[in-house]
Design an enzyme around this catalytic site. Structure first.
Site, PDB file in Angstrom:
ATOM      1  N   CYS A  29       6.393  -6.871   7.011  1.00 11.00           N
ATOM      2  CA  CYS A  29       7.655  -6.370   7.989  1.00 11.00           C
ATOM      3  C   CYS A  29       7.650  -7.694   8.921  1.00 11.00           C
ATOM      4  O   CYS A  29       6.936  -8.360   9.445  1.00 11.00           O
ATOM      5  CB  CYS A  29       6.779  -5.386   8.930  1.00 11.00           C
ATOM      6  N   CYS A  41       3.327   8.547   1.294  1.00 12.60           N
ATOM      7  CA  CYS A  41       4.176   7.558   2.469  1.00 12.60           C
ATOM      8  C   CYS A  41       4.028   6.370   1.311  1.00 12.60           C
ATOM      9  O   CYS A  41       3.267   5.684   0.832  1.00 12.60           O
ATOM     10  CB  CYS A  41       2.918   7.488   3.310  1.00 12.60           C
ATOM     11  N   SER A  81      11.530   6.759   8.445  1.00 11.32           N
ATOM     12  CA  SER A  81      11.199   6.210   9.939  1.00 11.32           C
ATOM     13  C   SER A  81      11.831   4.677  10.289  1.00 11.32           C
ATOM     14  O   SER A  81      11.756   4.123   9.221  1.00 11.32           O
ATOM     15  CB  SER A  81       9.826   6.408   9.867  1.00 11.32           C
ATOM     16  N   SER A 116      10.638   5.744  15.670  1.00  9.30           N
ATOM     17  CA  SER A 116       9.404   5.296  16.352  1.00  9.30           C
ATOM     18  C   SER A 116       9.779   4.933  17.700  1.00  9.30           C
ATOM     19  O   SER A 116      10.289   3.852  17.897  1.00  9.30           O
ATOM     20  CB  SER A 116       8.876   4.111  15.548  1.00  9.30           C
ATOM     21  N   LEU A 117       9.672   5.742  18.689  1.00  7.29           N
ATOM     22  CA  LEU A 117       9.896   5.507  20.096  1.00  7.29           C
ATOM     23  C   LEU A 117       8.812   4.927  20.946  1.00  7.29           C
ATOM     24  O   LEU A 117       8.841   3.636  21.408  1.00  7.29           O
ATOM     25  CB  LEU A 117      10.382   6.848  20.752  1.00  7.29           C
ATOM     26  N   CYS A 140       0.928  -2.686  15.314  1.00  9.55           N
ATOM     27  CA  CYS A 140       0.903  -2.374  14.042  1.00  9.55           C
ATOM     28  C   CYS A 140       0.191  -3.386  12.897  1.00  9.55           C
ATOM     29  O   CYS A 140       0.872  -4.611  12.996  1.00  9.55           O
ATOM     30  CB  CYS A 140       2.309  -1.871  13.401  1.00  9.55           C
ATOM     31  N   CYS A 179       5.925  -5.169  15.986  1.00 10.05           N
ATOM     32  CA  CYS A 179       5.503  -4.150  16.790  1.00 10.05           C
ATOM     33  C   CYS A 179       3.960  -4.752  16.981  1.00 10.05           C
ATOM     34  O   CYS A 179       3.417  -4.891  16.084  1.00 10.05           O
ATOM     35  CB  CYS A 179       5.671  -2.977  16.268  1.00 10.05           C
ATOM     36  N   GLU A 223       0.833  -1.292  -0.070  1.00  8.64           N
ATOM     37  CA  GLU A 223      -0.112   0.111  -0.018  1.00  8.64           C
ATOM     38  C   GLU A 223       0.790   1.182   0.122  1.00  8.64           C
ATOM     39  O   GLU A 223       1.987   1.134   0.508  1.00  8.64           O
ATOM     40  CB  GLU A 223      -0.744  -0.044   1.498  1.00  8.64           C
ATOM     41  N   CYS A 266      -1.141   5.886  10.298  1.00 12.36           N
ATOM     42  CA  CYS A 266      -0.159   5.218  10.566  1.00 12.36           C
ATOM     43  C   CYS A 266      -0.610   3.776  11.056  1.00 12.36           C
ATOM     44  O   CYS A 266      -1.410   3.679  12.009  1.00 12.36           O
ATOM     45  CB  CYS A 266       0.421   5.901  11.598  1.00 12.36           C
TER      46      CYS A 266
HETATM   47  N1  SAH Z   1       9.213   0.461  10.360  1.00 17.86           N
HETATM   48  C1  SAH Z   1       9.268   1.945  10.501  1.00 17.86           C
HETATM   49  C2  SAH Z   1       8.433   2.360   9.292  1.00 17.86           C
HETATM   50  C3  SAH Z   1       6.835   2.277   9.632  1.00 17.86           C
HETATM   51  S1  SAH Z   1       6.581   3.763   9.752  1.00 17.86           S
HETATM   52  C4  SAH Z   1       9.062   2.143  11.789  1.00 17.86           C
HETATM   53  O1  SAH Z   1       8.772   1.483  12.608  1.00 17.86           O
HETATM   54  O2  SAH Z   1       9.207   3.316  12.061  1.00 17.86           O
HETATM   55  C5  SAH Z   1       5.019   3.921  10.551  1.00 17.86           C
HETATM   56  C6  SAH Z   1       4.622   4.521  11.820  1.00 17.86           C
HETATM   57  O3  SAH Z   1       3.464   4.319  12.300  1.00 17.86           O
HETATM   58  C7  SAH Z   1       5.724   4.140  12.975  1.00 17.86           C
HETATM   59  O4  SAH Z   1       6.005   5.099  13.649  1.00 17.86           O
HETATM   60  C8  SAH Z   1       4.853   3.051  13.668  1.00 17.86           C
HETATM   61  O5  SAH Z   1       5.417   2.967  14.707  1.00 17.86           O
HETATM   62  C9  SAH Z   1       3.549   3.887  13.641  1.00 17.86           C
HETATM   63  N2  SAH Z   1       2.390   3.176  13.874  1.00 17.86           N
HETATM   64  C10 SAH Z   1       2.504   1.661  13.711  1.00 17.86           C
HETATM   65  N3  SAH Z   1       1.157   1.453  14.371  1.00 17.86           N
HETATM   66  C11 SAH Z   1       0.557   2.309  14.455  1.00 17.86           C
HETATM   67  C12 SAH Z   1      -0.705   2.612  14.829  1.00 17.86           C
HETATM   68  N4  SAH Z   1      -1.868   1.406  15.233  1.00 17.86           N
HETATM   69  N5  SAH Z   1      -1.334   3.759  15.416  1.00 17.86           N
HETATM   70  C13 SAH Z   1      -0.436   4.863  15.331  1.00 17.86           C
HETATM   71  N6  SAH Z   1       1.014   4.635  14.780  1.00 17.86           N
HETATM   72  C14 SAH Z   1       1.308   3.625  14.237  1.00 17.86           C
END
Ligand code: SAH
Length: 341
Positions: free
Chosen positions: A112, A105, A191, A214-215, A119, A116, A92, A333
């Site tokens: 992946c 984006c 990211s 992504s912290l 996600c 996490c 996507e 996101c």
């Molecule tokens: N793998 C990379 C790129 C993905 S970016 C990363 O982890 O940064 C997608 C962003 O959306 C990341 O910051 C991820 O942590 C965040 N994300 C994932 N699931 C989410 C959710 N359910 N709600 C809000 N942000 C989310």
């Protein structure tokens, strides 16, 4: 023999190839411009090349193409594409419209493997990496579809860009090259969930892009619960890599922090976050966590998010709340997936 993925080659690689087939060196630049600035889909459209050369290119090389499997338009104008790759896999891509221009984006992998827990992109693991050309095509195809230019890129779609390091870097170099789209690296954000050694590798390249981390948690123990990468690299190691990144590149780091009710949204979290970022030039993006099927988390209340932001600002941490675009079409996101549903 497998054909050359010509759209994934940087100009230097194309030069080598052109030399290897005994063509004049200026031809490489011509081909590169056709592929990356004019975005033609076939060698026959490269009208300033000789017929013989075009035939040779056809024999040796493939021009990667994507097709739109599905397209959804949100009430806020956001468009979500399900792009089908040549092997049938899908990813996507999301196009967002802002006053300052169009932002895209892009996805970097089919699926992946980072795991996490909040996600959607990781729920079925990783299928494969995308090639540079497949990442580029998400932008080229979208520009053609909307008939407008895209000026900003976020590498925040499906997958972990630093887990597909070389292709992600080729993508950045090609998309920002003057002979291609010439998109400023300042307008590109990458990211990562925090693959620490790759952050050091990235720093060495001294790109002008914005690094986003992504912290999502403020202690190693807490972060382990939602982000398994923390079993490999502690929050402290991650933050040290960020400090070193800024030292090497001079670039400010952006931190994404999704707000999960009862998990990471307390006053103590805000306090710890400010401690972690002390002395850094940084920016915190607070993202209300988006709902994902099969995920147990809910968004923090708006007033909790605003209070969290205020607390950070009072502690001299630069923090904003991210606008939610495309929620009605699951384009926000963490909601992207590689399935055709
Ligand atoms: N793998 C990379 C790129 C993905 S970016 C990363 O982890 O940064 C997608 C962003 O959306 C990341 O910051 C991820 O942590 C965040 N994300 C994932 N699931 C989410 C959710 N359910 N709600 C809000 N942000 C989310």
């Amino acid at each position: 023999m497998e054909k050359i993925d010509i759209k994934s080659l940087q100009l230097s690689g194309l030069n080598e190839y052109v030399e290897s087939i005994g063509a004049k060196h200026f031809v490489a630049k011509q081909i590169y411009t056709w592929l990356h600035e004019k975005n033609v889909d076939s060698f026959d459209d490269m009208t300033n090349l000789s017929k013989a050369l075009r035939q040779r290119l056809k024999d040796d090389c493939n021009i990667t193409k994507l097709s739109i499997r599905k397209k959804q338009v949100s009430v806020d104008g956001t468009i979500k594409y399900l792009y089908q790759l040549e092997d049938g896999n899908c990813v996507e891509t999301v196009l967002m419209r802002y006053e300052h221009g169009n932002s895209i984006c892009v996805s970097c992998q089919v699926g992946c493997r980072m795991g996490c827990t909040f996600c959607a992109s990781t729920q079925h693991g990783k299928v494969r990496d995308l090639t540079a050309s497949e990442i580029l095509e998400q932008l080229y195809h979208t520009e053609k579809d909307i008939g407008e230019r895209v000026s900003n890129i976020v590498m925040m779609g499906i997958g972990e860009p630093l887990d597909n390091f070389n292709n992600a870097i080729s993508f950045i170099k090609i998309i920002s090259s003057p002979e291609g789209k010439n998109i400023s690296q300042r307008n590109i954000s990458l990211s990562t969930c925090g693959i620490v050694p790759r952050i050091y590798d990235l720093a060495r390249l001294k790109l002008g892009i914005t690094l986003s981390i992504s912290l999502h948690a403020t202690t190693t123990e807490k972060r382990k619960v939602t982000m398994p990468i923390t079993n490999r690299y502690s929050v402290e190691e991650l933050l040290q890599a960020c400090r070193d990144y800024t030292k090497t590149t001079g670039r400010r780091i952006s931190f994404e922090y999704s707000m999960i009710k009862g998990v990471n949204d307390t006053d103590e979290d805000a306090q710890r976050l400010s401690q972690l970022l002390k002395g850094m030039i940084s920016h915190v993006n607070l993202i209300p966590i988006n709902p994902v099927d099969g995920s147990p988390y809910t968004q923090s209340d708006d007033k909790v998010i605003r209070a969290f932001q205020k607390k950070l600002l009072n502690l001299h941490v630069n923090a904003t709340i991210r606008r939610r675009l495309g929620q009605d079409i699951s384009a926000a996101c963490g909601q992207l997936r590689n399935e055709n549903r």
